[in-house]
Design an enzyme around this catalytic site. Structure first.
Site, mmCIF file in Angstrom:
data_model
loop_
_atom_site.group_PDB
_atom_site.id
_atom_site.type_symbol
_atom_site.label_atom_id
_atom_site.label_comp_id
_atom_site.label_asym_id
_atom_site.label_seq_id
_atom_site.Cartn_x
_atom_site.Cartn_y
_atom_site.Cartn_z
ATOM 1 N N ARG A 109 0.835 -1.194 0.000
ATOM 2 C CA ARG A 109 0.000 0.000 0.000
ATOM 3 C C ARG A 109 0.878 1.255 0.000
ATOM 4 O O ARG A 109 1.929 1.296 0.648
ATOM 5 C CB ARG A 109 -0.888 -0.003 1.233
ATOM 6 C CG ARG A 109 -1.882 1.165 1.348
ATOM 7 C CD ARG A 109 -2.884 1.167 0.249
ATOM 8 N NE ARG A 109 -4.065 1.985 0.583
ATOM 9 C CZ ARG A 109 -4.925 2.418 -0.314
ATOM 10 N NH1 ARG A 109 -4.737 2.130 -1.594
ATOM 11 N NH2 ARG A 109 -5.985 3.130 0.049
ATOM 12 N N THR A 385 -8.299 0.405 -10.191
ATOM 13 C CA THR A 385 -7.936 -0.849 -9.509
ATOM 14 C C THR A 385 -8.136 -2.059 -10.427
ATOM 15 O O THR A 385 -8.990 -2.051 -11.277
ATOM 16 C CB THR A 385 -8.795 -1.027 -8.245
ATOM 17 O OG1 THR A 385 -8.649 0.139 -7.458
ATOM 18 C CG2 THR A 385 -8.392 -2.240 -7.454
ATOM 19 N N THR A 403 -3.734 -1.218 -7.672
ATOM 20 C CA THR A 403 -4.497 -0.014 -7.957
ATOM 21 C C THR A 403 -3.625 1.224 -8.107
ATOM 22 O O THR A 403 -2.554 1.309 -7.502
ATOM 23 C CB THR A 403 -5.523 0.238 -6.832
ATOM 24 O OG1 THR A 403 -6.245 1.435 -7.103
ATOM 25 C CG2 THR A 403 -4.846 0.365 -5.478
ATOM 26 N N GLU A 405 -5.822 3.945 -7.975
ATOM 27 C CA GLU A 405 -6.980 4.585 -7.380
ATOM 28 C C GLU A 405 -7.950 5.086 -8.431
ATOM 29 O O GLU A 405 -8.663 4.284 -9.002
ATOM 30 C CB GLU A 405 -6.586 5.694 -6.401
ATOM 31 C CG GLU A 405 -7.583 5.877 -5.270
ATOM 32 C CD GLU A 405 -8.582 6.985 -5.540
ATOM 33 O OE1 GLU A 405 -9.594 7.026 -4.831
ATOM 34 O OE2 GLU A 405 -8.363 7.773 -6.452
ATOM 35 N N SER A 450 -7.857 1.040 2.739
ATOM 36 C CA SER A 450 -8.122 0.432 1.442
ATOM 37 C C SER A 450 -9.288 -0.533 1.564
ATOM 38 O O SER A 450 -9.558 -1.079 2.635
ATOM 39 C CB SER A 450 -6.878 -0.320 0.952
ATOM 40 O OG SER A 450 -7.175 -1.143 -0.145
ATOM 41 N N SER A 451 -9.974 -0.736 0.440
ATOM 42 C CA SER A 451 -11.035 -1.747 0.392
ATOM 43 C C SER A 451 -10.588 -3.024 -0.304
ATOM 44 O O SER A 451 -11.403 -3.926 -0.528
ATOM 45 C CB SER A 451 -12.263 -1.183 -0.340
ATOM 46 O OG SER A 451 -12.789 -0.080 0.345
ATOM 47 N N GLY A 472 -12.728 -1.886 -7.748
ATOM 48 C CA GLY A 472 -13.999 -1.187 -7.594
ATOM 49 C C GLY A 472 -14.114 -0.280 -6.402
ATOM 50 O O GLY A 472 -15.214 0.057 -5.981
#
Length: 573
Positions: A109, A385, A403, A405, A450-451, A472
């Site tokens: 990340r 992503t 990603t 973003e 983050s997801s 997404g």
């Protein structure tokens, strides 16, 4: 059972926002309908672009393993799907090592520069910058982490030379590739959304002298990116300490709204090694990435609530099956927004959120005949992503979500690739209405929430069952959970689960993909749900499942341009 532990921060303590509806319904995706489930031998790749899938297969054919394939795929996606991911961004990789039976999370990340403070996203009047202003600003760019993460994973597990994994993308960048309808559609939309002259590198790359986006089929060459890959192939530190680092800093700190990144920020970046966050679900164990990724917590929280119900008897053609999924999603998303951030900066009640007692209490809220009127976080004891997956001949597995973003990241380029705008994932207002710092407030050296939800599922004997994940933004969690329910509860193949309509329930509005059955939508409205229908939910789910006889079956999301590729055992080729 919950397993969660940070085991190393590699010498330094250290999804992506959802794309808007960009109006691409009129653009034909050339591979739509061709991304079908395939049975195979012991090796398979599923990614969002056919060039990337072929890059991964080539790595496997030539002595590489899943880690080597991941490097080849990522460097290729950076070229052919730059609107979604690239080496200028970050990623979470879930890696299963067949020999040891261990699963590891590699956290690449992005990190905030040392100059970042809680007012990072406020203007001179103390108001948050509008997102479309922040998007392409220098303030949006976090220190990229994916190259350092891949280098660490390769040091630990790679089977062939690091440099060999760059040859496919390097050759493609030199020779060029045909611009696809999907990529061209995003190029056009960027030109409609903003003045691309403020990012001259992007303008020169994607647009002709009259300001028109290159047409579909135009051969796009990127010798600068090929040169960058040659240097990184020789030594990955070139990205963080060589001349490229100075180019990155110059791009970030350029007007308008410059950032304040330094070459020291790049040199000081370290990826993290973490244990996966795993929780039992019926006869399975679902493993994913822990914070600062919210997927491992929230996907498992959704699934944990659904375990209280007989989901198998309420399949995708029933209102009750979707009602339960929607309510579990709403409740879990409320917890995500309240509690999840970077664990180096925030105490996160992971054990509480995934405890049987807490999940059973949240599930009890679902046991009703109408929609929950309003959802909020539970009391947990404290205030572009892309996704791809690889199973190699030895049974090693990579599930990686990567990603930059938003659309083409920050639109700023260095070395022939796009830099992320990942710092827009921080809360723009750092403090809540009580004046308290939120879990996802900006801070120096912090990883934004983050997801990303790369996931691997095992059976009760610890044997690999399936791997899945999606891009997404915040919707990643719902896309991934939908696919898990589809395969584990509703008995669907990977392709069938992927092609289920996407349903994203966050807050008091339920977003339904345009393919969602109208009769079920009508019944949901009658139960009190507020629906936002006819949306293009831009998932990109890619999954591989192991069947009982040991063969593999894969699925690729037809909403993108992905394909599944297979390899027979080396002895049979």
């Amino acid at each position: 059972m919950i397993r969660y532990l940070v085991i190393s921060l590699f010498a330094f303590t250290t999804a992506c926002s959802s794309l808007p509806d960009v109006g691409l319904a009129d653009f034909h995706l050339p591979f739509r309908g061709e991304a079908v489930a395939q049975e195979s031998g012991p090796a398979m790749v599923a990614s969002a672009n056919p060039h990337a899938t072929e890059a991964g297969l080539e790595a496997l054919r030539n002595g590489g393993n899943a880690i080597d394939a991941a490097i080849a795929i990522q460097t290729t996606l950076s070229l052919v799907e730059p609107q979604s991911s690239g080496i200028g961004g970050g990623a979470f990789m879930l890696y299963y090592d067949a020999a040891s039976g261990e699963t590891t999370v590699y956290d690449g990340r992005e990190m905030a520069p040392a100059s970042t403070h809680e007012d990072h996203w406020l203007d001179e009047n103390g108001e948050p910058l509008p997102f479309l202003t922040a998007w392409t600003s220098g303030r949006a760019v976090g220190v990229p982490g994916v190259i350092a993460m891949l280098a660490l994973a390769h040091d630990d597990h790679g089977a062939r030379a690091w440099s060999d994994n760059f040859t496919f993308a390097e050759a493609l960048a030199e020779d060029g590739f045909a611009i696809s309808p999907r990529m061209q559609g995003f190029m056009v939309r960027v030109g409609q959304m903003r003045d691309v002259s403020t990012t001259p590198d992007m303008q020169a790359y994607f647009f002709d002298e009259e300001g028109n986006a290159w047409p579909v089929g135009h051969i796009l060459r990127n010798p600068e990116y090929a040169n960058t890959l040659r240097h990184i192939a020789a030594d990955w530190r070139y990205f963080y300490e060589g001349p490229l680092a100075f180019d990155i800093v110059d791009a970030v700190n350029a007007s308008p709204i410059p950032g304040n990144m330094s070459v020291e920020d790049l040199a000081n970046y370290r990826p993290a090694i973490r244990q996966p966050l795993c929780r039992d679900y019926r006869d399975y164990e679902i493993c994913s990435a822990p914070p600062p990724a919210s997927g491992g917590v929230i996907v498992n929280e959704i699934m944990g609530m659904l375990e209280n119900f007989d989901m198998a008897s309420t399949g995708p053609d029933t209102v009750e099956g979707w009602r339960r999924f929607i309510e579990a999603s709403r409740l879990a998303y409320a917890d995500r927004d309240e509690y999840i951030g970077d664990p180096a900066f925030t105490d996160i009640p992971v054990e509480t959120l995934l405890s049987d007692e807490y999940i059973d209490a949240r599930a009890a809220l679902i046991d009703r005949d109408t929609a929950i009127p309003d959802v909020s976080a539970g009391e947990a004891g404290m205030p572009g992503t892309s996704h791809f997956t690889v199973v190699d001949h030895q049974g090693n597995i990579v599930s990686m979500t990567t990603t930059v973003e938003f659309l083409f990241g920050s639109n700023r380029m260095a070395g022939g690739f796009f830099l992320n705008n990942q710092l827009t994932d921080f809360n723009f207002r750092a403090r809540n209405e009580n004046g308290e710092l939120t879990a996802n407030a900006p801070a120096a050296g912090k990883r934004p929430r983050s997801s990303l939800s790369p996931s691997i599922v095992f059976d009760e004997n610890g044997e690999f069952v399936l791997t899945t994940g999606s891009p997404g933004g915040a919707s990643i969690i719902a896309y991934t959970a939908k696919t898990l329910v589809g395969m584990l509860d509703w008995g669907l193949t990977p392709q069938e689960a992927i092609e289920l309509p996407n349903v994203v329930a966050r807050g008091n509005v339920v977003r339904l993909e345009e393919t969602f059955p109208a009769e079920i939508a009508t019944q949901l409205e009658a139960l009190g749900f507020t629906l936002d229908a006819n949306r293009s939910e831009n998932s990109g789910i890619h999954s591989i499942r192991r069947l009982e006889d040991g063969t593999l079956i894969g699925g690729a999301d037809p909403r993108r341009e992905g394909v599944v590729g297979e390899l027979t055992p080396p002895s049979a080729e």
